[in-house]
Design a protein around this motif. Structure first.
Motif, PDB file in Angstrom:
ATOM      1  N   ASN A   1       0.819  -1.113  -0.004  1.00 45.73           N
ATOM      2  CA  ASN A   1      -0.131   0.058  -0.131  1.00 45.73           C
ATOM      3  C   ASN A   1       0.944   1.201   0.017  1.00 45.73           C
ATOM      4  O   ASN A   1       1.653   1.407   0.945  1.00 45.73           O
ATOM      5  N   PRO A   2       0.840   1.922  -0.930  1.00 46.71           N
ATOM      6  CA  PRO A   2       1.730   3.216  -1.191  1.00 46.71           C
ATOM      7  C   PRO A   2       1.420   4.427  -0.003  1.00 46.71           C
ATOM      8  O   PRO A   2       2.224   5.097   0.244  1.00 46.71           O
ATOM      9  N   TYR A   3       0.339   4.074   0.861  1.00 44.74           N
ATOM     10  CA  TYR A   3       0.254   4.971   1.942  1.00 44.74           C
ATOM     11  C   TYR A   3       1.375   5.054   2.716  1.00 44.74           C
ATOM     12  O   TYR A   3       1.774   6.032   3.418  1.00 44.74           O
ATOM     13  N   TRP A   4       1.865   3.883   3.176  1.00 43.39           N
ATOM     14  CA  TRP A   4       3.226   3.857   4.217  1.00 43.39           C
ATOM     15  C   TRP A   4       4.275   4.591   3.594  1.00 43.39           C
ATOM     16  O   TRP A   4       4.842   5.531   4.442  1.00 43.39           O
ATOM     17  N   THR A   5       4.537   4.178   2.515  1.00 40.36           N
ATOM     18  CA  THR A   5       5.743   5.088   1.964  1.00 40.36           C
ATOM     19  C   THR A   5       5.428   6.576   1.907  1.00 40.36           C
ATOM     20  O   THR A   5       6.262   7.603   2.130  1.00 40.36           O
ATOM     21  N   GLU A   6       4.171   6.939   1.472  1.00 42.79           N
ATOM     22  CA  GLU A   6       4.049   8.319   1.095  1.00 42.79           C
ATOM     23  C   GLU A   6       4.048   8.947   2.615  1.00 42.79           C
ATOM     24  O   GLU A   6       4.151  10.213   2.627  1.00 42.79           O
ATOM     25  N   ASN A   7       3.914   8.455   3.721  1.00 43.92           N
ATOM     26  CA  ASN A   7       3.686   8.835   5.149  1.00 43.92           C
ATOM     27  C   ASN A   7       5.191   8.660   5.923  1.00 43.92           C
ATOM     28  O   ASN A   7       5.134   8.714   7.011  1.00 43.92           O
ATOM     29  N   GLY A   8       6.329   8.420   5.182  1.00 48.85           N
ATOM     30  CA  GLY A   8       7.455   8.132   5.814  1.00 48.85           C
ATOM     31  C   GLY A   8       7.757   6.911   6.433  1.00 48.85           C
ATOM     32  O   GLY A   8       8.777   6.995   7.227  1.00 48.85           O
ATOM     33  N   ALA A   9       6.779   5.827   6.200  1.00 47.66           N
ATOM     34  CA  ALA A   9       6.908   4.699   7.114  1.00 47.66           C
ATOM     35  C   ALA A   9       7.865   3.646   6.360  1.00 47.66           C
ATOM     36  O   ALA A   9       8.034   3.880   5.101  1.00 47.66           O
ATOM     37  N   LEU A  10       8.509   2.764   6.818  1.00 40.81           N
ATOM     38  CA  LEU A  10       9.212   1.593   6.249  1.00 40.81           C
ATOM     39  C   LEU A  10       8.867   0.320   6.625  1.00 40.81           C
ATOM     40  O   LEU A  10       8.443   0.217   7.798  1.00 40.81           O
ATOM     41  N   THR A  11       8.840  -0.508   5.587  1.00 35.01           N
ATOM     42  CA  THR A  11       8.254  -1.857   5.832  1.00 35.01           C
ATOM     43  C   THR A  11       9.298  -3.004   5.741  1.00 35.01           C
ATOM     44  O   THR A  11      10.091  -3.035   5.017  1.00 35.01           O
ATOM     45  N   PHE A  12       9.230  -3.755   6.945  1.00 35.40           N
ATOM     46  CA  PHE A  12      10.372  -5.076   7.011  1.00 35.40           C
ATOM     47  C   PHE A  12       9.479  -6.216   6.891  1.00 35.40           C
ATOM     48  O   PHE A  12       8.479  -6.302   7.283  1.00 35.40           O
TER      49      PHE A  12
END
Length: 141
Positions: free
Chosen positions: A114-125
């Motif tokens: 979901n691009p929401y996370w990247t757009e809001n500065g989050a990182l996924t692992f």
């Protein structure tokens, strides 16, 4: 719009929440969440009806993760890229400390579905089973 609340609703007297899932990689999963991510180990058990398990959580709160493994195997369906545990931090600096600890242990961010996370500065692992953990720099509400 979300309603601000800090207590369970009347009629739902919950006092503790635990999210549990099986794994065939118990030691690796515990190492990821406890040693690399930083969640403290609260409790563990072995040999309970063939199950071993570890509870991880936040001290002083009633929210826990439980990972279990059965002697006969504990297959867990492959997660989608949007099965998420989201951890919100008090700010960018606190989040970066965890990101650096994960990187030092060899964990690199994976693309968020979901691009929401990247757009809001989050990182996924991804954890050793492929389940996703999102590190978000600030709470949404």
């Amino acid at each position: 719009m979300a309603t601000e609340t800090h207590a369970w609703p009347d009629g739902l007297g919950v006092v503790q929440v635990r999210v549990a899932r099986p794994t065939d990689r118990l030691d690796e999963v515990v190492t990821f969440y406890r040693d690399h991510l930083g969640l403290p180990e609260l409790s563990r058990f072995t040999g309970h009806a063939g199950y071993d398990g570890v509870m991880l959580g936040l001290p002083g709160t009633d929210y826990h993760l439980e990972f279990t493994s059965h002697a006969d195997g504990s297959p867990c369906p492959a997660p989608t890229g949007d099965n998420l545990l989201v951890l919100y931090f008090a700010g960018e600096a606190q989040m970066r400390d965890v990101v650096e600890r994960l990187a030092a242990a060899g964990h690199e961010p994976v693309p968020a579905e979901n691009p929401y996370w990247t757009e809001n500065g989050a990182l996924t692992f991804a954890d050793p089973d492929g389940w996703r953990v999102v590190l978000a720099p600030k709470p949404v509400f």
